[in-house]
Design a protein around this motif. Structure first.
Motif, PDB file in Angstrom:
ATOM      1  N   PRO A 161     -18.257 -83.343  -2.490  1.00 13.58           N
ATOM      2  CA  PRO A 161     -17.711 -82.016  -2.822  1.00 13.58           C
ATOM      3  C   PRO A 161     -18.775 -80.921  -2.752  1.00 13.58           C
ATOM      4  O   PRO A 161     -18.496 -79.820  -2.262  1.00 13.58           O
ATOM      5  N   ALA A 162     -20.000 -81.245  -3.214  1.00 13.09           N
ATOM      6  CA  ALA A 162     -21.066 -80.235  -3.175  1.00 13.09           C
ATOM      7  C   ALA A 162     -21.375 -79.833  -1.742  1.00 13.09           C
ATOM      8  O   ALA A 162     -21.496 -78.650  -1.416  1.00 13.09           O
ATOM      9  N   ALA A 163     -21.478 -80.840  -0.842  1.00 16.72           N
ATOM     10  CA  ALA A 163     -21.807 -80.543   0.554  1.00 16.72           C
ATOM     11  C   ALA A 163     -20.675 -79.756   1.209  1.00 16.72           C
ATOM     12  O   ALA A 163     -20.923 -78.828   1.993  1.00 16.72           O
ATOM     13  N   LEU A 164     -19.425 -80.102   0.871  1.00 18.85           N
ATOM     14  CA  LEU A 164     -18.288 -79.370   1.434  1.00 18.85           C
ATOM     15  C   LEU A 164     -18.336 -77.907   0.984  1.00 18.85           C
ATOM     16  O   LEU A 164     -18.101 -76.990   1.775  1.00 18.85           O
ATOM     17  N   LEU A 165     -18.684 -77.709  -0.284  1.00 21.25           N
ATOM     18  CA  LEU A 165     -18.747 -76.355  -0.823  1.00 21.25           C
ATOM     19  C   LEU A 165     -19.859 -75.550  -0.136  1.00 21.25           C
ATOM     20  O   LEU A 165     -19.633 -74.424   0.323  1.00 21.25           O
ATOM     21  N   VAL A 166     -21.059 -76.159  -0.046  1.00 24.29           N
ATOM     22  CA  VAL A 166     -22.189 -75.462   0.581  1.00 24.29           C
ATOM     23  C   VAL A 166     -21.845 -75.091   2.023  1.00 24.29           C
ATOM     24  O   VAL A 166     -22.038 -73.946   2.450  1.00 24.29           O
ATOM     25  N   SER A 167     -21.291 -76.062   2.769  1.00 27.31           N
ATOM     26  CA  SER A 167     -20.952 -75.788   4.177  1.00 27.31           C
ATOM     27  C   SER A 167     -19.872 -74.721   4.280  1.00 27.31           C
ATOM     28  O   SER A 167     -19.921 -73.866   5.164  1.00 27.31           O
ATOM     29  N   ALA A 168     -18.893 -74.782   3.375  1.00 29.11           N
ATOM     30  CA  ALA A 168     -17.795 -73.814   3.438  1.00 29.11           C
ATOM     31  C   ALA A 168     -18.310 -72.408   3.175  1.00 29.11           C
ATOM     32  O   ALA A 168     -17.932 -71.454   3.872  1.00 29.11           O
ATOM     33  N   VAL A 169     -19.209 -72.270   2.195  1.00 32.57           N
ATOM     34  CA  VAL A 169     -19.748 -70.944   1.885  1.00 32.57           C
ATOM     35  C   VAL A 169     -20.562 -70.422   3.067  1.00 32.57           C
ATOM     36  O   VAL A 169     -20.404 -69.273   3.496  1.00 32.57           O
ATOM     37  N   PHE A 170     -21.427 -71.284   3.615  1.00 32.21           N
ATOM     38  CA  PHE A 170     -22.239 -70.870   4.761  1.00 32.21           C
ATOM     39  C   PHE A 170     -21.350 -70.491   5.950  1.00 32.21           C
ATOM     40  O   PHE A 170     -21.576 -69.487   6.624  1.00 32.21           O
ATOM     41  N   ALA A 171     -20.307 -71.304   6.188  1.00 29.76           N
ATOM     42  CA  ALA A 171     -19.401 -71.025   7.305  1.00 29.76           C
ATOM     43  C   ALA A 171     -18.651 -69.718   7.081  1.00 29.76           C
ATOM     44  O   ALA A 171     -18.477 -68.915   8.000  1.00 29.76           O
ATOM     45  N   ALA A 172     -18.201 -69.481   5.850  1.00 32.31           N
ATOM     46  CA  ALA A 172     -17.431 -68.267   5.579  1.00 32.31           C
ATOM     47  C   ALA A 172     -18.306 -67.032   5.771  1.00 32.31           C
ATOM     48  O   ALA A 172     -17.882 -66.042   6.386  1.00 32.31           O
ATOM     49  N   LEU A 173     -19.559 -67.099   5.264  1.00 27.08           N
ATOM     50  CA  LEU A 173     -20.449 -65.942   5.371  1.00 27.08           C
ATOM     51  C   LEU A 173     -20.846 -65.676   6.821  1.00 27.08           C
ATOM     52  O   LEU A 173     -20.733 -64.550   7.319  1.00 27.08           O
ATOM     53  N   THR A 174     -21.329 -66.747   7.514  1.00 24.27           N
ATOM     54  CA  THR A 174     -21.802 -66.529   8.881  1.00 24.27           C
ATOM     55  C   THR A 174     -20.614 -66.292   9.820  1.00 24.27           C
ATOM     56  O   THR A 174     -20.708 -65.503  10.747  1.00 24.27           O
ATOM     57  N   ALA A 182     -22.312 -62.821  23.025  1.00 23.68           N
ATOM     58  CA  ALA A 182     -22.850 -62.393  21.732  1.00 23.68           C
ATOM     59  C   ALA A 182     -22.530 -63.432  20.658  1.00 23.68           C
ATOM     60  O   ALA A 182     -23.358 -63.717  19.795  1.00 23.68           O
ATOM     61  N   PHE A 183     -21.343 -64.032  20.741  1.00 22.67           N
ATOM     62  CA  PHE A 183     -20.984 -65.064  19.754  1.00 22.67           C
ATOM     63  C   PHE A 183     -21.900 -66.279  19.894  1.00 22.67           C
ATOM     64  O   PHE A 183     -22.378 -66.827  18.905  1.00 22.67           O
ATOM     65  N   ILE A 184     -22.162 -66.699  21.134  1.00 20.35           N
ATOM     66  CA  ILE A 184     -23.052 -67.834  21.358  1.00 20.35           C
ATOM     67  C   ILE A 184     -24.413 -67.545  20.736  1.00 20.35           C
ATOM     68  O   ILE A 184     -24.990 -68.364  20.023  1.00 20.35           O
ATOM     69  N   MET A 185     -24.900 -66.315  20.988  1.00 19.09           N
ATOM     70  CA  MET A 185     -26.238 -65.967  20.521  1.00 19.09           C
ATOM     71  C   MET A 185     -26.301 -65.825  19.007  1.00 19.09           C
ATOM     72  O   MET A 185     -27.277 -66.210  18.373  1.00 19.09           O
ATOM     73  N   ILE A 186     -25.266 -65.245  18.413  1.00 18.22           N
ATOM     74  CA  ILE A 186     -25.346 -65.009  16.966  1.00 18.22           C
ATOM     75  C   ILE A 186     -25.190 -66.326  16.208  1.00 18.22           C
ATOM     76  O   ILE A 186     -25.837 -66.542  15.181  1.00 18.22           O
ATOM     77  N   THR A 187     -24.394 -67.259  16.733  1.00 23.51           N
ATOM     78  CA  THR A 187     -24.317 -68.561  16.063  1.00 23.51           C
ATOM     79  C   THR A 187     -25.657 -69.296  16.205  1.00 23.51           C
ATOM     80  O   THR A 187     -26.108 -69.955  15.273  1.00 23.51           O
ATOM     81  N   LEU A 188     -26.296 -69.111  17.356  1.00 18.92           N
ATOM     82  CA  LEU A 188     -27.626 -69.678  17.552  1.00 18.92           C
ATOM     83  C   LEU A 188     -28.597 -69.090  16.527  1.00 18.92           C
ATOM     84  O   LEU A 188     -29.396 -69.797  15.916  1.00 18.92           O
ATOM     85  N   ALA A 189     -28.486 -67.765  16.321  1.00 22.44           N
ATOM     86  CA  ALA A 189     -29.385 -67.100  15.370  1.00 22.44           C
ATOM     87  C   ALA A 189     -29.175 -67.632  13.956  1.00 22.44           C
ATOM     88  O   ALA A 189     -30.135 -67.913  13.243  1.00 22.44           O
ATOM     89  N   PHE A 190     -27.924 -67.797  13.559  1.00 18.77           N
ATOM     90  CA  PHE A 190     -27.666 -68.323  12.215  1.00 18.77           C
ATOM     91  C   PHE A 190     -28.164 -69.760  12.096  1.00 18.77           C
ATOM     92  O   PHE A 190     -28.692 -70.169  11.058  1.00 18.77           O
TER      93      PHE A 190
END
Lengths: 331, 308
Positions: free
Chosen positions: A106-119, A130-138
């Motif tokens: 659950p902790a890993a799911l939460l961390v990944s979900a927050v990171f995914a939602a923000l980025t 631009a999408f390819i590059m910005i995902t690379l940047a994140f």
């Protein structure tokens, strides 16, 4: 949507979804996976167990990428970051003595979900290159962040003192049990992604890949649909990271290196974009190829690179296209 | 931090920025004119460094080795264009990413097979040895000034070619709208080949110039490639002016961010830990900048004219 039913892209999409929703191939694969450990034990080749286990684990990651890249058409070049986030969550929690899978997952799911939602909220406002590059940047940001985790080994990574327990029982310490637990997660992930892809939400996601304006004009909020898929995808990749950290009993920034993201893309392309079970097949093909070539020569990456280049130059659209043609879709 | 140390950091930032510009210039044109994502551009930088190292050692002369390395980088660029890239121009970005990713594996492993995995060092040429005093007893190596000068000279030359010559006009037109240029009777494939080969040579030049101050090793192009992508995305794809401005910004931000974040973190961390954490955190600055730029100005700071 009768107007759409007659258009050529719709026919291709139907062919693709037929491919994704076929049941024989995934069942055959499942049976094979379930039998392989028994075969490995019977023949005494138990070192194969860790290889097939890694196939299953990276299969989950490839499957998750296939949801956004194959079904959604979003070329994310930073997907390895989610594997790394999940792996580090597991590593840090095991290190702190709170490493039970019932807590870690659950902790890993939460961390990944927050990171995914923000980025995702930032990157999905861009499109194309631009999408390819910005995902690379994140992805790179996550990579360098993990390098800065000085308390957890920094660049050298962190060795796990033990594997996660499950409800207090150290059942993952056994290779065979660990494999079947991973397989269980893969099956659950597959069923989830398949249900998502086949739902109204998934159809809208797929439609937005081919024509976002049209899907938007039907009243769907394309941005929110893509963000939802991005979060689901990130969470599943985080889950695979938890398993990977436990399998290797080690985590390091290398899990998030941009080359790993490239390899994930390669896996789902050889498997067939958007075919879901094909992503697992691609992970298997990739790891087996790596194993075979690395046994052949220490410079196996050279041959591997040549294969990738030839594959792109000569298969046009990958095996997915071949499969589509075989199943009677548009060539 | 004292004024002279700040001067040194700014000079280091300029030098990194100009090296990045040399790599990014080719990348942005290839990207802008051909709509082609070339991940293998970083290995061309690496190949330049290796060729320079090998040829300088072979000829015993820095200048001669450098010239031969440039010719070699140009030749390798032409071969790769003819064999592989030419077949990828019309393909999806996904195919291009994948094929050039494969090429990185091939070339990284290739140099490892030829020169081994251990880093190679290249000596600074005799004429450029020594240091210049910046006052307060602080010295700055002449060779680093030479890199800055060479970078500025190439930038000026590139500006002249692109802004003042016929081929430059075609390149600019191609970056704005390649199909129309083709429709007007320009041999677009020849244009692509020239742009590509020149880009490969510039990246090779950057690698060769950097060889004496960095360790020449397999994979050295990968980090430069990512930085160059950050530069061209911040500057605006296809825009040389944008690449120049963004390269300097990225070079300065990265260098100053690194030295100042160590100082800041030292206030509440032991020195060794501060260095480790700062190394990771300061590497994130430029990616944060890129994300911010992409979010507010997806077309970059100074986009190529006519491209939106």
């Amino acid at each position: 949507m009768s107007a759409e039913a007659t258009s050529a892209p719709a026919a291709a999409a139907r062919a693709r979804s037929r491919l994704a929703l076929s049941t024989t191939a995934p069942l055959v694969m499942l049976a094979l996976f379930a039998l392989l450990p028994l075969l490995a034990i019977a023949t005494g080749q138990t070192h194969w167990l860790s290889l097939i286990n890694r196939i299953v684990i990276l299969g989950i990651a490839a499957l998750s990428l296939d949801l956004i890249l194959g079904v959604g058409g979003l070329v994310s070049f930073g997907h390895a970051a989610f594997i790394g986030l999940g792996a580090y969550t597991a590593g840090v929690m095991v290190d702190a003595g709170r490493g039970d899978l019932l807590l870690v997952v659950p902790a890993a799911l939460l961390v990944s979900a927050v990171f995914a939602a923000l980025t995702g909220a930032v990157s999905l406002r861009t499109k194309g290159v631009a999408f390819i590059m910005i995902t690379l940047a994140f992805g790179q940001m996550a990579f360098f962040f993990s390098q800065a985790l000085y308390a957890y080994g920094g660049d050298d990574g962190l060795t796990l003192p033990e594997r996660s327990t499950v409800a207090g029982f150290p059942i993952l310490a056994n290779k065979v049990t660990f494999f079947y637990v991973s397989l269980g997660f893969l099956v659950a992930a597959y069923l989830l992604v398949r249900a998502v892809a086949g739902s109204r939400f998934g159809r809208a996601l797929q439609g937005a890949r081919d024509n976002p304006v049209r899907v938007g004009s039907f009243g769907f909020d394309v941005f929110r649909i893509r963000l939802g898929a991005y979060v689901i995808s990130g969470m599943l990749a985080g889950l695979s990271g938890v398993l990977l950290a436990n399998q290797a009993e080690f985590v390091s920034p290398a899990y998030m290196a941009w080359q790993r993201s490239g390899e994930l893309i390669f896996m789902i392309i050889i498997g067939g974009l958007g075919s879901l079970w094909g992503a697992v097949l691609g992970a298997a093909a990739f790891l087996l190829l790596e194993e075979a070539l690395s046994g052949f020569s220490e410079h196996w990456k050279l041959g591997f690179g040549v294969l990738i280049v030839l594959f792109v130059l000569f298969t046009r659209g990958g095996l997915a296209d071949l499969a589509r043609r075989l199943t009677g879709g548009r060539a | 931090m004292s004024f002279t140390l700040l001067t040194i950091q700014i000079l280091n930032g300029l030098q990194l920025g100009l090296l990045l510009f040399l790599v990014a210039a080719g990348l942005t044109l290839v990207f802008g004119v051909m709509d082609f994502i070339n991940l293998a551009h970083g290995v061309q930088y690496m190949v330049g460094a290796y060729l320079a190292a090998a040829l300088i050692a072979y000829t015993g002369s820095f200048a001669l080795g450098l010239v031969l390395a440039l010719a070699g980088a140009l030749a390798i660029g032409l071969v790769m264009e003819g064999l592989i890239f030419r077949h990828l121009y019309g393909r999806s970005h996904l195919d291009q990413v994948l094929a050039t990713f494969g090429l990185i594996l091939v070339l990284n492993e290739g140099v490892k097979m030829i020169w081994g995995a251990a880093p190679i060092s290249v000596g600074v040429p005799e004429a450029l040895q020594g240091s210049v005093s910046l006052g307060d007893g602080v010295l700055y190596p002449v060779y680093r000034f030479a890199i800055i000068a060479a970078g500025l000279a190439v930038a000026a030359g590139l500006w002249l070619v692109i802004d003042r010559t016929r081929i430059g006009m075609l390149v600019r037109a191609g970056a704005s709208n390649a199909p129309i240029v083709s429709a007007l009777g320009v041999d677009i494939n020849r244009l692509f080949m020239i742009v590509f080969a020149c880009g490969a040579m510039l990246a090779g030049f950057a690698g060769a110039m950097a060889a004496p101050i960095l360790s020449v090793e397999p994979g050295m192009g990968d980090s430069v490639l990512i930085l160059a992508f950050v530069v061209i995305v911040i500057g605006g794809i296809g825009s040389i002016r944008g690449a120049f401005a963004a390269a300097l910004i990225v070079g300065l931000l990265d260098t100053l961010g690194r030295s100042y974040s160590v100082d800041l973190l030292r206030l509440f961390l032991p020195p060794a830990a501060a260095r480790g954490v700062a190394g990771g955190l300061s590497s994130m600055f430029i990616y944060i900048l890129m994300a911010v730029v992409l979010f507010f100005r997806p077309e970059g700071l100074l986009p190529a004219r006519g491209r939106s």
